[in-house]
Scaffold this active site. Sequence first.
Site, PDB file in Angstrom:
ATOM      1  N   GLY A  33       0.829  -1.306   0.042  1.00 10.95           N
ATOM      2  CA  GLY A  33       0.029   0.024  -0.024  1.00 10.95           C
ATOM      3  C   GLY A  33       0.884   1.067   0.108  1.00 10.95           C
ATOM      4  O   GLY A  33       2.093   1.219  -0.205  1.00 10.95           O
ATOM      5  N   ASN A  34       0.309   2.462   0.253  1.00 13.31           N
ATOM      6  CA  ASN A  34       0.911   3.764   0.221  1.00 13.31           C
ATOM      7  C   ASN A  34       0.532   4.579   1.348  1.00 13.31           C
ATOM      8  O   ASN A  34      -0.634   4.271   1.776  1.00 13.31           O
ATOM      9  CB  ASN A  34       0.913   4.458  -1.154  1.00 13.31           C
ATOM     10  CG  ASN A  34      -0.302   4.519  -1.866  1.00 13.31           C
ATOM     11  OD1 ASN A  34      -0.975   5.589  -1.264  1.00 13.31           O
ATOM     12  ND2 ASN A  34      -0.566   3.958  -2.875  1.00 13.31           N
ATOM     13  N   ARG A  35       0.959   5.538   1.479  1.00 11.13           N
ATOM     14  CA  ARG A  35       0.513   6.623   2.627  1.00 11.13           C
ATOM     15  C   ARG A  35      -0.610   7.680   2.132  1.00 11.13           C
ATOM     16  O   ARG A  35      -0.862   8.680   2.947  1.00 11.13           O
ATOM     17  CB  ARG A  35       1.877   7.463   3.249  1.00 11.13           C
ATOM     18  CG  ARG A  35       2.769   6.362   3.778  1.00 11.13           C
ATOM     19  CD  ARG A  35       3.825   7.370   4.664  1.00 11.13           C
ATOM     20  NE  ARG A  35       5.082   6.197   4.934  1.00 11.13           N
ATOM     21  CZ  ARG A  35       4.663   5.834   6.058  1.00 11.13           C
ATOM     22  NH1 ARG A  35       3.881   5.736   6.795  1.00 11.13           N
ATOM     23  NH2 ARG A  35       6.108   4.848   6.275  1.00 11.13           N
ATOM     24  N   SER A  36      -1.034   7.582   1.203  1.00  8.44           N
ATOM     25  CA  SER A  36      -2.177   8.597   0.661  1.00  8.44           C
ATOM     26  C   SER A  36      -3.355   8.411   1.696  1.00  8.44           C
ATOM     27  O   SER A  36      -3.624   7.305   1.933  1.00  8.44           O
ATOM     28  CB  SER A  36      -2.759   8.126  -0.758  1.00  8.44           C
ATOM     29  OG  SER A  36      -3.784   8.926  -0.962  1.00  8.44           O
TER      30      SER A  36
END
Length: 229
Positions: A33-36
């Site tokens: 995943g990512n930190r958005s």
Amino acid sequence: QTSPVAGFDLSGRQVVISAGGTREPLDPVRYLGNRSSGRQGVALAQAALDRGAKVTLVAGAIEVAVPPGAEVVQVETALQMREAMNAAAESADVVVMAAAVADFRPAQVAEHKIKKSADADDAPVVTLVRNPDILAGLVERRRPGQVVVGFAAETGDESGSALEHATAKLARKGCDLLVLNDVSAGKVFGQDETEVTVLAADGTVSPVPAGSKSQVSQAIWDAVLPLLR
Ligand code: CTP
Ligand code: CA
């Protein structure tokens, strides 16, 4: 064509906005995943609703509440987001890709939870494959008159400034507007305060004064408005 109501300059307009990060599964319990946080996309959706638009929000993983009044399509992966965006874009006047789409996904999704083996030094190697470019696909399928907006978080580096990278990206993607977020100054994710520059396909570069994501969203819609026919 419905006539716009004063103060509701997006009334009668249909907009579709992607927000948040995609999650790319490794096995039934794990993902990349990512930190958005999804804050910018959600703020854009709220601003569009406030201006009278009909809004579809294609939401990946987001940390904030979805705006009441938006039609929400929840997705997880980039492939699901592409499908949802392509479908919603068919009837949209404006398409905005504010989501943080994973550039890569695991080549294989394990059917069962990946277990450690008895060998304490053994670790799996994850092979990644490229995800499709959703924005480029939307540009390719664009209806006549449809406005397509992309986002880019860039840093300046030895090969160019953030603005130069964004200018090249706008040309590469073929969208009408690219909203540049210069993250060189070590700005952190998940904050409400933001500062962007709006680049248009005609070469216009418009800095937007720093403000809340809600204020910046209003400025982005102000930039979209003259492109609508
Ligand atoms: N985007 C997309 N599909 C992807 C990757 C990105 O639609 N697979 C969209 C993003 O939502 C954003 C724009 O493209 O609106 C720019 O994303 P960015 O990650 O900056 O661009 P990339 O083409 O992925 O280039 P980079 O190698 O710099 O990450
Ligand atoms: Ca990317």
